[in-house]
Design a protein around this motif. Structure first.
Motif, PDB file in Angstrom:
ATOM      1  N   GLN A   1       0.937  -1.370  -0.086  1.00 45.22           N
ATOM      2  CA  GLN A   1       0.023   0.066   0.039  1.00 45.22           C
ATOM      3  C   GLN A   1       0.982   1.090  -0.123  1.00 45.22           C
ATOM      4  O   GLN A   1       1.962   1.335   0.819  1.00 45.22           O
ATOM      5  CB  GLN A   1      -1.107  -0.051   0.909  1.00 45.22           C
ATOM      6  CG  GLN A   1      -0.231   0.003   2.554  1.00 45.22           C
ATOM      7  CD  GLN A   1      -1.442  -0.051   3.824  1.00 45.22           C
ATOM      8  OE1 GLN A   1      -2.500  -0.225   3.435  1.00 45.22           O
ATOM      9  NE2 GLN A   1      -0.679  -0.009   4.784  1.00 45.22           N
ATOM     10  N   GLY A   2       0.603   1.993  -0.939  1.00 45.41           N
ATOM     11  CA  GLY A   2       1.383   3.548  -0.887  1.00 45.41           C
ATOM     12  C   GLY A   2       0.499   4.536  -0.279  1.00 45.41           C
ATOM     13  O   GLY A   2      -0.568   4.509  -0.413  1.00 45.41           O
TER      14      GLY A   2
ATOM     15  N   VAL B   1       8.264   6.246   7.486  1.00 44.13           N
ATOM     16  CA  VAL B   1       8.146   5.794   6.204  1.00 44.13           C
ATOM     17  C   VAL B   1       8.220   6.951   5.183  1.00 44.13           C
ATOM     18  O   VAL B   1       7.546   7.988   5.416  1.00 44.13           O
ATOM     19  CB  VAL B   1       6.598   5.064   6.006  1.00 44.13           C
ATOM     20  CG1 VAL B   1       6.500   4.648   4.634  1.00 44.13           C
ATOM     21  CG2 VAL B   1       6.795   3.933   6.974  1.00 44.13           C
ATOM     22  N   GLY B   2       8.748   6.715   4.116  1.00 43.14           N
ATOM     23  CA  GLY B   2       9.145   7.771   3.063  1.00 43.14           C
ATOM     24  C   GLY B   2       9.832   7.490   1.845  1.00 43.14           C
ATOM     25  O   GLY B   2       9.936   6.204   1.672  1.00 43.14           O
TER      26      GLY B   2
ATOM     27  N   GLY C   1      12.418   5.856  -0.248  1.00 43.38           N
ATOM     28  CA  GLY C   1      13.542   5.232   0.028  1.00 43.38           C
ATOM     29  C   GLY C   1      13.504   4.388   1.471  1.00 43.38           C
ATOM     30  O   GLY C   1      14.358   3.750   1.738  1.00 43.38           O
ATOM     31  N   ARG C   2      12.253   4.425   2.142  1.00 41.07           N
ATOM     32  CA  ARG C   2      12.015   3.707   3.395  1.00 41.07           C
ATOM     33  C   ARG C   2      10.660   2.955   3.572  1.00 41.07           C
ATOM     34  O   ARG C   2       9.571   3.781   3.169  1.00 41.07           O
ATOM     35  CB  ARG C   2      12.086   4.833   4.523  1.00 41.07           C
ATOM     36  CG  ARG C   2      13.486   5.559   4.560  1.00 41.07           C
ATOM     37  CD  ARG C   2      13.560   6.324   5.918  1.00 41.07           C
ATOM     38  NE  ARG C   2      12.830   7.514   5.732  1.00 41.07           N
ATOM     39  CZ  ARG C   2      12.832   8.527   5.367  1.00 41.07           C
ATOM     40  NH1 ARG C   2      13.825   8.765   4.615  1.00 41.07           N
ATOM     41  NH2 ARG C   2      11.836   9.589   5.211  1.00 41.07           N
ATOM     42  N   VAL C   3      10.520   1.880   3.954  1.00 34.91           N
ATOM     43  CA  VAL C   3       9.351   1.338   3.774  1.00 34.91           C
ATOM     44  C   VAL C   3       8.980   0.495   5.406  1.00 34.91           C
ATOM     45  O   VAL C   3      10.080   0.188   6.004  1.00 34.91           O
ATOM     46  CB  VAL C   3       9.466   0.044   2.890  1.00 34.91           C
ATOM     47  CG1 VAL C   3       9.447   0.598   1.331  1.00 34.91           C
ATOM     48  CG2 VAL C   3      10.398  -1.103   3.100  1.00 34.91           C
ATOM     49  N   ALA C   4       7.707   0.040   5.389  1.00 37.07           N
ATOM     50  CA  ALA C   4       7.422  -0.873   6.702  1.00 37.07           C
ATOM     51  C   ALA C   4       7.112  -2.101   6.091  1.00 37.07           C
ATOM     52  O   ALA C   4       6.349  -2.148   4.922  1.00 37.07           O
ATOM     53  CB  ALA C   4       6.415  -0.073   7.414  1.00 37.07           C
ATOM     54  N   VAL C   5       7.596  -3.258   6.838  1.00 35.42           N
ATOM     55  CA  VAL C   5       6.855  -4.608   6.532  1.00 35.42           C
ATOM     56  C   VAL C   5       6.617  -5.598   7.236  1.00 35.42           C
ATOM     57  O   VAL C   5       6.668  -5.119   8.508  1.00 35.42           O
ATOM     58  CB  VAL C   5       8.417  -5.354   5.726  1.00 35.42           C
ATOM     59  CG1 VAL C   5       8.794  -4.597   4.534  1.00 35.42           C
ATOM     60  CG2 VAL C   5       9.391  -5.651   6.767  1.00 35.42           C
ATOM     61  N   ASP C   6       5.543  -6.215   7.060  1.00 38.66           N
ATOM     62  CA  ASP C   6       5.197  -7.320   7.959  1.00 38.66           C
ATOM     63  C   ASP C   6       6.187  -8.413   8.485  1.00 38.66           C
ATOM     64  O   ASP C   6       7.230  -8.418   7.619  1.00 38.66           O
ATOM     65  CB  ASP C   6       4.191  -8.311   7.391  1.00 38.66           C
ATOM     66  CG  ASP C   6       3.569  -9.286   8.167  1.00 38.66           C
ATOM     67  OD1 ASP C   6       2.782  -8.999   9.059  1.00 38.66           O
ATOM     68  OD2 ASP C   6       3.625 -10.510   7.796  1.00 38.66           O
TER      69      ASP C   6
ATOM     70  N   THR D   1       4.296  -1.303   3.454  1.00 34.05           N
ATOM     71  CA  THR D   1       3.695   0.062   3.346  1.00 34.05           C
ATOM     72  C   THR D   1       4.779   0.707   2.958  1.00 34.05           C
ATOM     73  O   THR D   1       5.991   0.979   3.580  1.00 34.05           O
ATOM     74  CB  THR D   1       3.277   0.422   4.933  1.00 34.05           C
ATOM     75  OG1 THR D   1       2.253  -0.545   5.140  1.00 34.05           O
ATOM     76  CG2 THR D   1       2.678   1.904   4.932  1.00 34.05           C
ATOM     77  N   MET D   2       4.739   1.680   1.965  1.00 35.36           N
ATOM     78  CA  MET D   2       5.587   2.443   1.280  1.00 35.36           C
ATOM     79  C   MET D   2       5.146   3.905   0.973  1.00 35.36           C
ATOM     80  O   MET D   2       3.915   4.209   0.708  1.00 35.36           O
ATOM     81  CB  MET D   2       6.400   1.725   0.209  1.00 35.36           C
ATOM     82  CG  MET D   2       5.629   1.507  -1.006  1.00 35.36           C
ATOM     83  SD  MET D   2       6.602   0.545  -2.299  1.00 35.36           S
ATOM     84  CE  MET D   2       7.892   1.314  -2.371  1.00 35.36           C
TER      85      MET D   2
END
Length: 847
Positions: free
Chosen positions: A599-600, A624-625, A627-632, A675-676
């Motif tokens: 999801q963006g 989150v931004g 070049g930076r993501v959140a993952v399960d 999530t990115m």
């Protein structure tokens, strides 16, 4: 050794039809399964769709729509392809190069993209409705689609040509101004003309819907959201120039560009991206599942053949006593296989093809396979079905007939009168090895995650099933002993059933094994889905904290979040762009690219917590931004990454990226696993419009202008409906495997009962009533079903527990009613298979 049918083989088939009917049914059912999976596998390999949009463009230049993983093997580099979630594009400048090759009449850069339409006089409209959703193209595509102007002129910059449906919806004519929203934003366009859509336009409704709008070629790529890129380049030929010659010239001119030059049905895959996923689905069903189904079919059919041969030990002993040589016995068994296996294979092939057609049609009805794809049937599945059945019958017959063939006549008669108490040393050793191997793999699966856990668990169920088959007599004797203790006060029939079971452990094992097989495989496949769905549904319900969820089939307006935030009472509004990325994961020693939901988010990640609870375990969504993501956490485990690591991935169009992980959360099964930042996805997705709007507070009424409004529970139900194909596929595979094993179990029980006619008659002669005999068989069937359900459940639980721990982090979820239905069905089938033939046998003999 000649295996032509001899007198012994023909006599055996003629005078002992019951055993051979059972063998025939088992081989026929195995041929049915092999044929069905073989047809689907061949269809997956040969699947294609005819070109529709590009039907009048003999050559199409397009990007490779697959991502590749190269693995080093002993045979050299091995390349595996994975379909991209989105669409890879080519440089728009290739059109000019292709147009200059000898034999090319023209080359057109083609664009297809969604457009939101609004009424001509400044109203709000409803993007996503039939009136507001359009498909945009560059006007140059009319050269190969057949679109023609009915009024006005071709569009220039800032202008648009509409078809009749779009013009009616906008209430606009030539010279009017309409407001349209594209990936480049909302703008006013002058209607320069009206046109009728050509065959190429009508053949494929685009992302927007049925209405069509054409824009100037110079600005089409910008409006599509991919400046300087095109979906494909259509190359038209001069008169007298063939597709192959033109393709060769274009390929030479574009060498080094990385683009593919396609002709024939290969052009269809460019315009129908679903074909790649259809091939993947068909290969998974026909290949991966087909391999397991074939093993089960061969395993079960071999057991039935071995039972048929093993029950005739007395006959072989008598033949040896009257002078038959071991060679004659072996030849008779092989000849029997020749008499039974080919007809069974041929007869099973036809319903197998029918099952494949039905299965394929169901997949098309559920949207997993494009309508234009057809089933391919050739001689290869027939050869596989007949040949595999023949080899199975020959192999199982040879293995079962070895001992009676080589035993001395006197010893053979002695052994035929009383069942051997102990299984052979080799069989016992193999059974123990299989049980130990299954236990070791279960431990490996328990400590693994993701694909590794799933792959290891597949080995667990196969090894434990092999152990049950090899150690069946020992297990049957233990079960019979326990059964006898429980039925001490059950009367004469129960005592007789217990004594029979202890004395004939091999016969009992042959009846229990297919029941275990049916229960284990059906439970594993069905409860794997229920476990995943249960966790996903729970995570989705807990994760959506918004009061309202707004969706639109053609995407939401670009300013949907801002408009929702202005509604009185709204506390927070967040728009999400839903798509997929490919993430490399290792499983079974190999690397594969796993399609993963993403999801963006356009606002700072921390604001997402006001409408969605991802259950953050490490880090912070505020980071989150770009070049930076959140993952399960499950994905992080599968990719062997963690907080602060780089996550290698392929964006929807195949572009490689490696963002940094700044947060790890726990609800990535029900919600997207990644999530990115939305900006990182722009330019890499087919549609630039957001898919979902989460709103906290306020009333649902004013939000209706943005799309379809529901609450969190309604959204959860809709998401669960989207998983319907996965559920259906799992239930179908369970039905095929479980149904086949159930038929094998019934077949084995019927064979066993019919072979016991002399025993049943003896019981009647010594004073047992017909009712007592039937009650004895009822108790025996209860023992078979109880043992089969218990052992099958144990195998399924040992398989599912580590698998679900690795995939979901939770224990398996077994719906009580569904499990009860499985157990009750097993009991009813075994009871019917044992008592109905016995009733017929006793009635036939006048008992």
């Amino acid at each position: 050794m000649s295996v032509r049918p001899n007198g012994l083989a023909r006599a055996a088939v003629r005078f002992r039809p019951a055993s051979f009917v059972g063998t025939f049914v088992a081989l026929m059912m195995s041929a049915l399964v092999v044929a069905a999976c073989g047809v689907l596998l061949e269809t997956g390999i040969r699947a294609s769709v005819p070109a529709q949009r590009y039907a009048d463009a003999p050559v199409v230049v397009a990007a490779d729509q697959s991502a590749r993983v190269v693995a080093d093997t002993v045979d050299g580099p091995e390349v595996t392809e994975f379909p991209l979630p989105g669409k890879a594009r080519v440089d728009e400048g290739l059109a000019a190069k292709a147009a200059g090759v000898p034999g090319a009449a023209a080359a057109v850069a083609d664009h297809t993209f969604p457009v939101h339409g609004f009424p001509a006089h400044g109203g709000d409209g409803t993007p996503g409705s039939a009136a507001g959703a359009l498909t945009g193209h560059g006007w140059g595509s009319h050269a190969f689609t057949g679109a023609t102007l009915s009024r006005g002129t071709a569009p220039r910059a800032g202008e648009v040509v509409l078809d009749a449906g779009a013009a009616r919806a906008a209430r606009a004519g030539v010279g009017d101004t309409v407001t349209l929203e594209t990936a480049d934003g909302r703008a006013a366009f002058r209607v320069s003309g009206l046109a009728g859509a050509g065959a190429g336009d009508a053949a494929r409704e685009g992302a927007g819907g049925g209405a069509t709008a054409w824009f100037a070629d110079a600005e089409a790529s910008v409006l599509a959201g991919h400046p300087g890129e095109a979906d494909a380049v259509a190359v038209l030929a001069r008169e007298g120039v063939g597709p192959d010659a033109l393709a060769a010239a274009v390929g030479k001119a574009l060498a080094g560009s990385g683009a593919q030059v396609l002709t024939g049905d290969d052009r269809g895959e460019v315009e129908d991206h679903g074909l790649a996923y259809a091939k993947e689905t068909l290969l998974a069903v026909g290949g991966s599942f087909g391999g397991i189904a074939t093993l089960v079919a061969v395993f079960t059919a071999a057991g039935t053949v071995a039972l048929s041969v093993g029950r005739r030990t007395r006959e072989f002993a008598l033949l040896r006593a009257v002078g038959a040589t071991p060679r004659q016995i072996r030849r008779a068994v092989a000849a029997e296989a020749l008499l039974v296996a080919p007809p069974a294979g041929l007869l099973g092939f036809l319903p197998g093809v029918g099952l494949a057609h039905w299965w394929f049609g169901q997949m098309q009805d559920r949207g997993a396979v494009p309508e234009a794809v057809g089933v391919h049937v050739s001689v290869f599945p027939l050869l596989a079905a007949v040949g595999l059945g023949l080899l199975t019958a020959l192999g199982a017959g040879w293995a079962a007939g070895r001992r009676p063939a080589r035993t001395k006549p006197g010893q053979a008669l002695a052994e035929a009168s009383v069942e051997r108490l102990r299984p052979g040393a080799v069989r016992s050793a193999l059974g123990l090895a299989a049980a130990c191997g299954g236990s070791v793999l279960a431990g490996v699966a328990a400590s693994a995650a993701g694909a590794d856990a799933a792959n290891a668990s597949l080995g667990v169920v196969m090894l434990f099933m092999l152990a049950v088959a090899l150690l069946g007599p020992v297990l049957a004797r233990l079960v019979a002993a326990l059964f006898a203790l429980l039925l001490r006060g059950g009367g004469a029939s129960a005592s007789l059933a217990a004594a029979n079971s202890r004395t004939n452990a091999r016969r009992l094992a042959s009846a229990i094994t297919p029941v275990v097989l049916a229960m284990a495989f059906a439970s594993t496949l069905v409860f794997m889905h229920t476990s995943e769905s249960h966790v996903a549904s729970q995570q989705l319900r807990d994760g959506i904290t918004a009061d309202h969820v707004v969706t639109a089939p053609a995407g939401l307006p670009a300013d949907a979040a801002e408009r929702a935030a202005r509604v009185p009472g709204v506390d927070a509004a967040m728009a999400l762009l839903d798509t997929q990325v490919l993430v490399p994961v290792r499983g079974g020693g190999e690397t594969s690219l796993q399609a993963t939901a993403v999801q963006g988010v356009s606002a700072p990640g921390g604001r997402l917590a006001r409408v969605q609870d991802l259950d953050v375990r490490e880090g912070s969504l505020d980071r989150v931004g770009p070049g930076r993501v959140a993952v399960d956490r499950t994905l992080a485990t599968a990719t062997r990454t963690g907080l602060g690591d780089r996550l290698p991935l392929r964006l929807p169009d195949g572009t490689e990226a490696a963002p940094k992980i700044v947060a790890v959360y726990g609800r990535g099964l029900g919600l997207p696993a990644v999530t990115m930042d939305r900006a990182s996805l722009e330019g890499h997705v087919t549609s630039a419009f957001d898919d979902t709007l989460l709103v906290s507070g306020g009333d649902a009424g004013p939000l209706g202008a943005l799309g379809e409004v529901t609450d969190a529970s309604g959204y959860a139900r809709a998401q669960n409906a989207d998983r319907a194909f996965g559920a259906w596929a799992n239930f179908m595979m369970a039905a095929v495997l479980g149904g086949f094993a159930a038929v094998a179990a019934v077949n084995t029980l019927v064979m066993t009962v019919l072979d016991r006619r002399r025993e049943l008659e003896t019981l009647r002669l010594v004073g047992a009533t017909r009712r007592q005999v039937l009650r004895m068989l009822g108790w025996e069937s209860l023992l078979v079903s109880a043992a089969g359900v218990f052992l099958g459940t144990a195998v399924a639980l040992v398989t599912l527990t580590p698998m679900m721990r690795g995939l979901t982090g939770e224990s398996p979820y077994v719906p009580p009613l569904l499990y009860t239905a499985f157990a009750a069905t097993t009991a009813i089938l075994t009871l019917a298979a044992a008592t109905l033939p016995a009733r017929a046998a006793l009635r036939t003999r006048g008992s």
